[in-house]
Design a protein around this motif. Structure first.
Motif, PDB file in Angstrom:
ATOM      1  N   GLU A  30       3.850   1.520  -1.307  1.00 12.96           N
ATOM      2  CA  GLU A  30       4.408   1.627  -2.656  1.00 12.96           C
ATOM      3  C   GLU A  30       3.365   2.156  -3.635  1.00 12.96           C
ATOM      4  O   GLU A  30       3.683   2.926  -4.528  1.00 12.96           O
ATOM      5  N   LYS A  31       2.121   1.766  -3.448  1.00 10.90           N
ATOM      6  CA  LYS A  31       1.054   2.243  -4.331  1.00 10.90           C
ATOM      7  C   LYS A  31       0.884   3.753  -4.192  1.00 10.90           C
ATOM      8  O   LYS A  31       0.718   4.458  -5.172  1.00 10.90           O
ATOM      9  N   ARG A  32       0.954   4.265  -2.961  1.00 12.29           N
ATOM     10  CA  ARG A  32       0.838   5.711  -2.748  1.00 12.29           C
ATOM     11  C   ARG A  32       2.018   6.452  -3.365  1.00 12.29           C
ATOM     12  O   ARG A  32       1.869   7.513  -3.954  1.00 12.29           O
ATOM     13  N   LYS A  33       3.217   5.879  -3.238  1.00 15.50           N
ATOM     14  CA  LYS A  33       4.401   6.496  -3.843  1.00 15.50           C
ATOM     15  C   LYS A  33       4.266   6.527  -5.357  1.00 15.50           C
ATOM     16  O   LYS A  33       4.605   7.515  -6.001  1.00 15.50           O
ATOM     17  N   LEU A  34       3.756   5.440  -5.922  1.00 10.81           N
ATOM     18  CA  LEU A  34       3.567   5.368  -7.361  1.00 10.81           C
ATOM     19  C   LEU A  34       2.555   6.407  -7.817  1.00 10.81           C
ATOM     20  O   LEU A  34       2.766   7.092  -8.812  1.00 10.81           O
ATOM     21  N   GLN A  35       1.450   6.565  -7.080  1.00  9.48           N
ATOM     22  CA  GLN A  35       0.434   7.547  -7.452  1.00  9.48           C
ATOM     23  C   GLN A  35       1.003   8.952  -7.400  1.00  9.48           C
ATOM     24  O   GLN A  35       0.716   9.775  -8.267  1.00  9.48           O
ATOM     25  N   HIS A  88       0.824  -1.209   0.000  1.00 12.52           N
ATOM     26  CA  HIS A  88       0.000   0.000   0.000  1.00 12.52           C
ATOM     27  C   HIS A  88       0.858   1.258   0.000  1.00 12.52           C
ATOM     28  O   HIS A  88       0.534   2.229  -0.658  1.00 12.52           O
ATOM     29  N   SER A 111       4.091   9.774  -7.970  1.00  9.05           N
ATOM     30  CA  SER A 111       4.942   9.903  -9.149  1.00  9.05           C
ATOM     31  C   SER A 111       4.109  10.142 -10.407  1.00  9.05           C
ATOM     32  O   SER A 111       4.471  10.971 -11.246  1.00  9.05           O
ATOM     33  N   VAL A 112       3.000   9.435 -10.520  1.00 11.04           N
ATOM     34  CA  VAL A 112       2.110   9.619 -11.674  1.00 11.04           C
ATOM     35  C   VAL A 112       1.552  11.036 -11.678  1.00 11.04           C
ATOM     36  O   VAL A 112       1.473  11.682 -12.734  1.00 11.04           O
ATOM     37  N   ASP A 113       1.183  11.557 -10.512  1.00 12.40           N
ATOM     38  CA  ASP A 113       0.664  12.924 -10.427  1.00 12.40           C
ATOM     39  C   ASP A 113       1.702  13.944 -10.878  1.00 12.40           C
ATOM     40  O   ASP A 113       1.386  14.889 -11.603  1.00 12.40           O
TER      41      ASP A 113
END
Length: 86
Positions: A36-41, A34, A43-45
Motif C-alpha cells: 500500500e505504501k508503494r501504491k501511495l507513493q 508495504h 499516486s503522489v508521484d
C-alpha cells in the motif's frame, strides 16, 4: 482492562494482544502495508507530475500576458488536473 474488553468483541488480533502474539501477527500483516505504501507513493508521484505541468502552463500564460494584468479561470484547469490524476 480495555484490551480484555476489546478481545471479547474483536478476538485476539493486533489491537488486543501483546508480546509474542502481537509480534507474530504483525509479521504476518506487515507485507500488506508495504504494498500500500508503494501504491501511495506512485499516486503522489502522479499528482506531483500533473501539478508541475499545470503550474508550468500557468507560468506560460502569465509570461504571454507580459506586464498587463492577467486573470485565470481555474474551473477548467482544476477539472482537467483531476481527470489527469485519476
Amino acid at each position: 482492562m480495555i484490551q480484555k474488553m476489546l478481545s471479547i468483541g474483536f478476538g485476539e488480533g493486533l489491537l488486543t494482544v501483546n508480546g509474542y502474539k502481537w509480534s507474530q501477527q504483525r509479521r504476518i500483516v506487515a507485507p500488506a502495508f508495504h504494498v500500500e505504501k508503494r501504491k501511495l507513493q506512485a499516486s503522489v508521484d502522479i499528482m506531483s507530475m500533473c501539478t508541475d505541468q499545470l503550474v508550468n502552463e500557468w507560468n506560460e500564460i502569465i509570461k504571454e500576458a507580459a506586464e498587463s494584468p492577467c486573470e485565470l479561470e481555474l474551473t477548467g484547469f482544476m477539472g482537467r488536473i483531476s481527470a489527469d490524476i485519476l
